[in-house]
Design an enzyme around this catalytic site. Structure first.
Site, PDB file in Angstrom:
ATOM      1  N   LYS A  15     -31.819  49.193  42.130  1.00  0.00           N
ATOM      2  CA  LYS A  15     -32.894  49.028  41.142  1.00  0.00           C
ATOM      3  C   LYS A  15     -32.439  48.078  40.039  1.00  0.00           C
ATOM      4  CE  LYS A  15     -30.830  51.574  37.733  1.00  0.00           C
ATOM      5  NZ  LYS A  15     -30.397  51.066  36.393  1.00  0.00           N
ATOM      6  N   SER A  99     -20.612  48.966  42.549  1.00  0.00           N
ATOM      7  CA  SER A  99     -20.571  50.108  41.636  1.00  0.00           C
ATOM      8  C   SER A  99     -20.298  49.603  40.221  1.00  0.00           C
ATOM      9  CB  SER A  99     -19.479  51.093  42.061  1.00  0.00           C
ATOM     10  OG  SER A  99     -18.206  50.466  42.030  1.00  0.00           O
ATOM     11  N   SER A 108     -28.989  56.182  44.170  1.00  0.00           N
ATOM     12  CA  SER A 108     -29.892  55.914  45.291  1.00  0.00           C
ATOM     13  C   SER A 108     -29.387  56.589  46.559  1.00  0.00           C
ATOM     14  CB  SER A 108     -30.027  54.406  45.507  1.00  0.00           C
ATOM     15  OG  SER A 108     -31.018  54.126  46.472  1.00  0.00           O
ATOM     16  N   ASP A 140     -30.587  58.391  37.042  1.00  0.00           N
ATOM     17  CA  ASP A 140     -31.359  57.449  37.854  1.00  0.00           C
ATOM     18  C   ASP A 140     -31.899  58.070  39.141  1.00  0.00           C
ATOM     19  OD1 ASP A 140     -30.958  55.380  36.059  1.00  0.00           O
ATOM     20  OD2 ASP A 140     -29.209  54.584  37.098  1.00  0.00           O
TER      21      ASP A 140
END
Length: 282
Positions: A15, A99, A108, A140
């Site tokens: 994202k 990362s 995710s 997230d």
């Protein structure tokens, strides 16, 4: 280790935060924010294999990190109280999303595990119930479970679908890892952005990221790349960094800029998605 014939592969997209504003600090130490979350076609792949012994095993844990601390493992573990079968799962992650870049890769992966195992294990949880579980895993995770581009409030768990026009992005990964905790606790971070009453893609412009000024101040390597990218347009940072991105409204312009950017920096040309590839699972 060879992949079992029973293994299935599932996507876990990254994202971008196209806009991110901090509207206050909560009593529990977390920050209230408002953000436009946009899915992009850069993804990890989560390989899942059913086990007959009921165990959860992460086949390739990150170096030095116990599997119990990995978000994908913790996501599977969080579904155990709802599991209606004796089935366990082997988890193998093919990590393509960098990362520490603000792209949400670990979150995710966790969301993909929740979406798939909710079905495999016959948990029967609704999307909102999964989102409630996701809040406990990471800020997230709820967005990836929501499944569509969203305007987020709270700590990221209050989500409303938002229409993001079709766009292309050049995402640049600086060679540094940004500490999210350090940025959120920094003395110069502003926490008083005015909340938006009627959020739409248009009326939130001009976009900004309230953490960007602090990150550029603390990390000179990112500041240098930021300055160099400004010749191509407005440069934005996603999340708490370190990744920067440029936005383009047509593919040709994006390609021209990418040919120049990619010769200097670790970068990727990506397209925005309108929904999560696994949206049909719920």
């Amino acid at each position: 280790m060879p992949i079992s014939e029973y293994t299935q592969a599932f996507p876990a997209p990254a994202k971008l935060n196209l806009d991110l504003r901090i509207t206050g600090r909560r009593a529990d130490g977390y920050h209230n924010l408002e953000s436009i979350f946009c899915l992009i076609d850069w993804q990890d792949t989560v390989y899942l294999t059913p086990r007959s012994d009921g165990q959860i095993v992460l086949q390739n844990p990150t170096d030095g990190l116990p599997q119990e601390k990995d978000l994908a493992y913790r996501a599977a573990e969080a579904l155990l109280p709802y599991r209606k079968t004796e089935q366990g799962v082997d988890i193998r992650l093919d990590k393509q999303i960098p990362s520490g870049g603000g792209l949400g890769g670990g979150s995710s992966d966790a969301a993909t595990v929740l979406l798939v195992l909710n079905r495999w294990w016959q948990c029967g949880l609704t999307r909102q119930q999964l989102i409630n579980i996701g809040v406990g895993l990471g800020a997230d995770v709820p967005f990836f479970l929501f499944g569509k581009n969203a305007f987020a409030k709270g700590i990221g768990e209050k989500l409303t679908e938002i229409n993001v026009p079709q766009q292309w992005y050049i995402v640049v990964k600086p060679p540094v890892h940004v500490s999210t905790a350090a940025i959120f606790s920094h003395k110069d971070l502003t926490r008083d952005s005015v909340a938006c009453i009627m959020p739409t893609f248009a009326n939130l412009r001009p976009f900004r990221n309230d953490m960007q000024v602090v990150v550029l101040q603390v990390y000179p390597e990112i500041m240098q790349i930021y300055k160099n990218l400004q010749q191509f347009g407005q440069v934005m940072m996603t999340g708490s960094g370190a990744c920067l991105f440029l936005t383009f409204h047509n593919y040709k312009d994006a390609q021209v800029a990418y040919s120049k950017v990619s010769s200097k920096y670790q970068s990727r040309l990506v397209q925005g998605l309108q929904q999560h590839p696994l949206e049909g699972l719920i």
